[in-house]
Design a protein around this motif. Structure first.
Motif, mmCIF file in Angstrom:
data_model
loop_
_atom_site.group_PDB
_atom_site.id
_atom_site.type_symbol
_atom_site.label_atom_id
_atom_site.label_comp_id
_atom_site.label_asym_id
_atom_site.label_seq_id
_atom_site.Cartn_x
_atom_site.Cartn_y
_atom_site.Cartn_z
ATOM 1 N N ALA A 139 -4.776 -1.324 4.157
ATOM 2 C CA ALA A 139 -3.992 -2.315 3.410
ATOM 3 C C ALA A 139 -4.663 -3.673 3.562
ATOM 4 C CB ALA A 139 -2.564 -2.368 3.930
ATOM 5 N N SER A 150 2.533 2.538 -3.374
ATOM 6 C CA SER A 150 1.742 3.336 -4.319
ATOM 7 C C SER A 150 1.985 4.835 -4.143
ATOM 8 C CB SER A 150 0.245 3.028 -4.143
ATOM 9 O OG SER A 150 -0.217 3.465 -2.875
ATOM 10 N N ASP A 166 -6.306 -3.988 7.244
ATOM 11 C CA ASP A 166 -7.767 -3.943 7.256
ATOM 12 C C ASP A 166 -8.411 -4.790 8.344
ATOM 13 O OD1 ASP A 166 -7.305 -6.463 6.242
ATOM 14 O OD2 ASP A 166 -8.410 -6.161 4.373
ATOM 15 N N ILE A 180 -1.346 4.343 7.279
ATOM 16 C CA ILE A 180 -1.724 3.103 6.607
ATOM 17 C C ILE A 180 -1.956 2.043 7.678
ATOM 18 C CG2 ILE A 180 -1.119 1.388 4.863
ATOM 19 C CD1 ILE A 180 0.891 3.369 3.718
ATOM 20 N N HIS A 214 -5.434 4.979 4.987
ATOM 21 C CA HIS A 214 -5.416 4.021 3.889
ATOM 22 C C HIS A 214 -5.469 2.635 4.498
ATOM 23 C CE1 HIS A 214 -3.730 7.330 1.315
ATOM 24 N NE2 HIS A 214 -3.214 7.672 2.486
ATOM 25 N N THR A 224 -5.418 11.285 6.904
ATOM 26 C CA THR A 224 -5.901 10.445 5.815
ATOM 27 C C THR A 224 -5.527 8.992 6.091
ATOM 28 O OG1 THR A 224 -5.654 12.246 4.222
ATOM 29 C CG2 THR A 224 -5.801 10.015 3.338
ATOM 30 N N ASP A 239 -0.582 10.903 6.531
ATOM 31 C CA ASP A 239 -1.229 9.664 6.130
ATOM 32 C C ASP A 239 -0.939 8.586 7.162
ATOM 33 O OD1 ASP A 239 -1.816 10.058 2.881
ATOM 34 O OD2 ASP A 239 -0.026 11.126 3.570
ATOM 35 N N GLU A 274 0.837 -1.200 0.000
ATOM 36 C CA GLU A 274 0.000 0.000 0.000
ATOM 37 C C GLU A 274 0.874 1.253 0.000
ATOM 38 O OE1 GLU A 274 -3.523 2.066 -0.219
ATOM 39 O OE2 GLU A 274 -3.274 -0.129 -0.282
#
Length: 263
Positions: free
Chosen positions: A259, A96, A240, A237, A257, A255, A235, A93
Motif C-alpha cells: 500500500a 480493491s 510500502d 497488505i 500487496h 500473497t 493475503d 488497497e
C-alpha cells in the motif's frame, strides 16, 4: 470547580493534552503531567484515574503510559489517533478486494475500521463485526446488512469479546475476513492478549479469503502471545515503508500487496 488563578479549561481538553503527551513519550509521572496541564496534583490524579478507568492509559508504580508493550495493547481510543495515513493507505488497497454482494467479517482493529469507513461507496454488502466503532460507522448505511457478534464488552478494545464456542462467530462462512494485529515477524503474527487471540482465530476460520493489514511500525516485532503463522493468511497488505528484504520473506508464504503511503 476551576482552580485559583488558572484559566478555565475543559476536562476533555486537559485529558486530551495528557494523552497526546503520553503518545510521544514512554511514560510520565503525575507530577510531570500536573506541570504540563497547569493544574494541581489532585486534579491530575483525578484525570489519571478517569483515563485509566476508561482503559485509555495504564497506571504502574511511578507513572502512567498509553503506549503498547509486549504485554498490553493500547486502548482503541488511543489507537484511532495514531498512524492514520498508514491506515488509510492500507484501507484503500484492501478496498480493491471488495465487490458488491460480498459477505465480509471485520475484527476490532482500528486499521480495519479505516476500511469500514470506505464501504459507503461499495454496497450492497453483508458485514459481520464485533467492533463497536465499526457498528457505529455502518449502522445507518442502508446498503449494509450489519450483523453484530461477540460477547462481553471490553472498554479497552471497544468491542465485544467472548469465548468462541459461546459466540456465533464460527457459524459463519464469509467471502473475506479483514484483520490486523499488534505485531508480526516474517513467519508468525502476535498479540498481547490471549482472549483477543482466541477471538481473532475464530473469526479467521470463517473466511474463504483471509487478509491481514499491517503498517510498517508493526512489522519485525513480537508480542506476548503467538496468534497464527503468516501462512494462515491468503493475503497480507503492508505499507510500502517495510524493508524489501522482509517483504520478500513474507511473500514466500503468502500473497503480499504493498500500500503506497501518501506523502
Amino acid at each position: 470547580m476551576a482552580e485559583q488563578g488558572v484559566p478555565r479549561q475543559t476536562k476533555a481538553s486537559r485529558q486530551r493534552k495528557i494523552v497526546d503527551h503520553l503518545g510521544s513519550v514512554a511514560a510520565a509521572t503525575a507530577a510531570e503531567l500536573a506541570v504540563l496541564t497547569e493544574v494541581s496534583p489532585m486534579t491530575v490524579h483525578r484525570d489519571i484515574d478517569d483515563l485509566a478507568r476508561r482503559g485509555i492509559l495504564r497506571k504502574f508504580h511511578g507513572g502512567v503510559s498509553v503506549l503498547p508493550t509486549t504485554v498490553f495493547e493500547s486502548s482503541s481510543e488511543f489507537r484511532m489517533q495514531t498512524r492514520s495515513s498508514a491506515k488509510n493507505a492500507l484501507a484503500h488497497e484492501a478496498l480493491s478486494m471488495v465487490e458488491p454482494g460480498m459477505s465480509i467479517m471485520l475484527d476490532d482493529s482500528t486499521t480495519v475500521l479505516a476500511l469500514a469507513r470506505l464501504f459507503g461507496d461499495v454496497g450492497p454488502l453483508t458485514v459481520i463485526t464485533n467492533y463497536r466503532q465499526a457498528i457505529e460507522e455502518l449502522r445507518e448505511n442502508d446498503d449494509i446488512r450489519l450483523i453484530v457478534t461477540g460477547g462481553q464488552y471490553s472498554r479497552t478494545h471497544d468491542s465485544y469479546i467472548g469465548i468462541p464456542d459461546h459466540t456465533s462467530v464460527e457459524s459463519y462462512a464469509v467471502d473475506i475476513v479483514f484483520q490486523s494485529t499488534s505485531t508480526m515477524g516474517t513467519e508468525m503474527t502476535y498479540h498481547q492478549e490471549q482472549d483477543i487471540v482466541l477471538m481473532k482465530r475464530a473469526m479467521l476460520r470463517s473466511g474463504a479469503r483471509r487478509v491481514l493489514m499491517m503498517d510498517g511500525s508493526k512489522v519485525g516485532r513480537t508480542s506476548l502471545h503467538r496468534y497464527v503463522p503468516v501462512s494462515e493468511f491468503t493475503d497480507v497488505i503492508l505499507t510500502d515503508d517495510v524493508d524489501p528484504a522482509i517483504v520478500a520473506q513474507i511473500g514466500a508464504q503468502t500473497t503480499v500487496h504493498l500500500a503506497p503511503m501518501r506523502h
